[in-house]
Write an enzyme that holds these catalytic residues in place. Sequence first.
Site, mmCIF file in Angstrom:
data_model
loop_
_atom_site.group_PDB
_atom_site.id
_atom_site.type_symbol
_atom_site.label_atom_id
_atom_site.label_comp_id
_atom_site.label_asym_id
_atom_site.label_seq_id
_atom_site.Cartn_x
_atom_site.Cartn_y
_atom_site.Cartn_z
ATOM 1 N N GLU A 43 0.864 -1.185 0.000
ATOM 2 C CA GLU A 43 0.000 0.000 0.000
ATOM 3 C C GLU A 43 0.895 1.227 0.000
ATOM 4 O O GLU A 43 1.775 1.364 0.864
ATOM 5 C CB GLU A 43 -0.933 0.055 1.208
ATOM 6 C CG GLU A 43 -1.864 1.270 1.114
ATOM 7 C CD GLU A 43 -2.758 1.532 2.330
ATOM 8 O OE1 GLU A 43 -3.631 2.413 2.227
ATOM 9 O OE2 GLU A 43 -2.575 0.867 3.372
ATOM 10 N N ASP A 95 9.498 8.212 0.140
ATOM 11 C CA ASP A 95 8.682 8.814 -0.901
ATOM 12 C C ASP A 95 8.537 7.781 -2.017
ATOM 13 O O ASP A 95 9.543 7.258 -2.511
ATOM 14 C CB ASP A 95 9.362 10.084 -1.430
ATOM 15 C CG ASP A 95 8.454 10.852 -2.378
ATOM 16 O OD1 ASP A 95 7.741 10.214 -3.176
ATOM 17 O OD2 ASP A 95 8.462 12.085 -2.307
ATOM 18 N N ASP A 117 -3.304 11.714 -1.897
ATOM 19 C CA ASP A 117 -3.384 13.180 -1.884
ATOM 20 C C ASP A 117 -3.725 13.684 -3.290
ATOM 21 O O ASP A 117 -3.114 13.244 -4.264
ATOM 22 C CB ASP A 117 -2.047 13.778 -1.427
ATOM 23 C CG ASP A 117 -1.749 13.427 0.028
ATOM 24 O OD1 ASP A 117 -2.711 13.180 0.785
ATOM 25 O OD2 ASP A 117 -0.567 13.386 0.405
ATOM 26 N N GLU A 195 -11.603 6.459 4.376
ATOM 27 C CA GLU A 195 -12.862 5.928 3.819
ATOM 28 C C GLU A 195 -13.960 5.981 4.874
ATOM 29 O O GLU A 195 -15.095 6.379 4.594
ATOM 30 C CB GLU A 195 -12.627 4.483 3.361
ATOM 31 C CG GLU A 195 -13.825 3.839 2.700
ATOM 32 C CD GLU A 195 -13.471 2.470 2.119
ATOM 33 O OE1 GLU A 195 -12.286 2.091 2.151
ATOM 34 O OE2 GLU A 195 -14.387 1.792 1.637
HETATM 35 N N1 SAM Z 1 -4.381 5.523 2.846
HETATM 36 C C1 SAM Z 1 -4.787 6.165 4.088
HETATM 37 C C2 SAM Z 1 -6.285 6.158 4.202
HETATM 38 O O1 SAM Z 1 -6.967 5.925 3.205
HETATM 39 O O2 SAM Z 1 -6.784 6.364 5.309
HETATM 40 C C3 SAM Z 1 -4.198 7.581 4.196
HETATM 41 C C4 SAM Z 1 -4.694 8.579 3.194
HETATM 42 S S1 SAM Z 1 -3.859 10.144 3.305
HETATM 43 C C5 SAM Z 1 -4.936 11.255 2.519
HETATM 44 C C6 SAM Z 1 -2.572 9.978 2.099
HETATM 45 C C7 SAM Z 1 -1.284 9.465 2.677
HETATM 46 O O3 SAM Z 1 -0.359 9.225 1.618
HETATM 47 C C8 SAM Z 1 -0.614 10.423 3.629
HETATM 48 O O4 SAM Z 1 -0.308 9.768 4.838
HETATM 49 C C9 SAM Z 1 0.628 10.871 2.883
HETATM 50 O O5 SAM Z 1 1.703 11.197 3.735
HETATM 51 C C10 SAM Z 1 0.923 9.666 2.019
HETATM 52 N N2 SAM Z 1 1.674 9.981 0.796
HETATM 53 C C11 SAM Z 1 1.381 10.948 -0.094
HETATM 54 N N3 SAM Z 1 2.289 10.976 -1.090
HETATM 55 C C12 SAM Z 1 3.172 9.975 -0.829
HETATM 56 C C13 SAM Z 1 4.337 9.504 -1.487
HETATM 57 N N4 SAM Z 1 4.781 10.081 -2.609
HETATM 58 N N5 SAM Z 1 5.006 8.472 -0.946
HETATM 59 C C14 SAM Z 1 4.569 7.885 0.211
HETATM 60 N N6 SAM Z 1 3.478 8.304 0.887
HETATM 61 C C15 SAM Z 1 2.773 9.336 0.376
#
Ligand code: SAM
Length: 212
Positions: A43, A95, A117, A195
Site C-alpha cells: 500500500e 517517498d 493526496d 474511507e
Molecule cells: N491511505 C490512508 C487512508 O486511506 O486512510 C491515508 C490517506 S492520506 C490522505 C494519504 C497518505 O499518503 C498520507 O499519509 C501521505 O503522507 C501519504 N503519501 C502521499 N504521497 C506519498 C508519497 N509520494 N510516498 C509515500 N506516501 C505518500
Amino acid sequence: MRLRNISGSRELIAASDYVIHEPQTHKGSWSEVFGSDAPIRIEIGMGKGRFIMELAKNNPRINYVGIEKYSSVLLRGIQKMEAEPLQNLYFIRMDAEEITAVFGPGEVDRIYLNFSDPWPKDRHAKRRLPSREFLQRYDEILKKDGVIEFKTDNRELFRFALDELAPAGWHLEQMTEDLHHDAEMMRDNVMTEYEERFSSMGNPIYKYIISR
Ligand code: SAM
C-alpha cells in the site's frame, strides 16, 4: 494527512523492528525479508496503517509492505504493530517516487492506493499517485498479471486517474462510482481511515481495479 510533527518520531522509527530501514538493499530479495515466497502486496501512502494491518491479519499467507512518506504518520502504524505484531507486514518510510529502487521487476503482486493526496494544482499532477508517471513506475515492479486497486472520494482525482490509464497503457478491470452501494465490489472491502471518515459524511467512494 500530516499530523503535527511528533517530536522524536524519526528516532522511534529508526529503532523499530517493524520498519525496513534500507529498503533498497532488499530489491529483488524481499522473500528473504519475510522468510517466505508468498506474494507481496503493497500500500502506497498507508497513513496510520489501518487498511494494510487488517489485510495482513486476515491473509496470513500473503506478505504486505506499507509505505508512508511522513514519520509522524507512520509512527501510528508502528504503535499499533507493537500492540498487535504481525509477521507478514513491514513498513517503509519513503517517498514512493523511489519505488523502483526498492522492488525488483515483477516483485510485487498487487498495489493499493487509498485516498491518495489530490495535488489539485495542474503543475503538481506528476505527484499524484495514480498519475502516468507513477503508473510507469508501478509497471516496472508489478508482476505481469498484477493489478492496482485505487479508492478515493475525490471526484476530480478519480476522473484524472481514469484519463491517465490509456496513455500509460493500462486498462480498467472494474470500476464503481459508489463503492458502498456496489454489492460486488464491496465484497471483502476493507475500510481505510479516510474511507470511514468520508463515507460517514455521505460522500460516494470511487474505486477502480486496473491491469495492463
Ligand atoms: N491511505 C490512508 C487512508 O486511506 O486512510 C491515508 C490517506 S492520506 C490522505 C494519504 C497518505 O499518503 C498520507 O499519509 C501521505 O503522507 C501519504 N503519501 C502521499 N504521497 C506519498 C508519497 N509520494 N510516498 C509515500 N506516501 C505518500
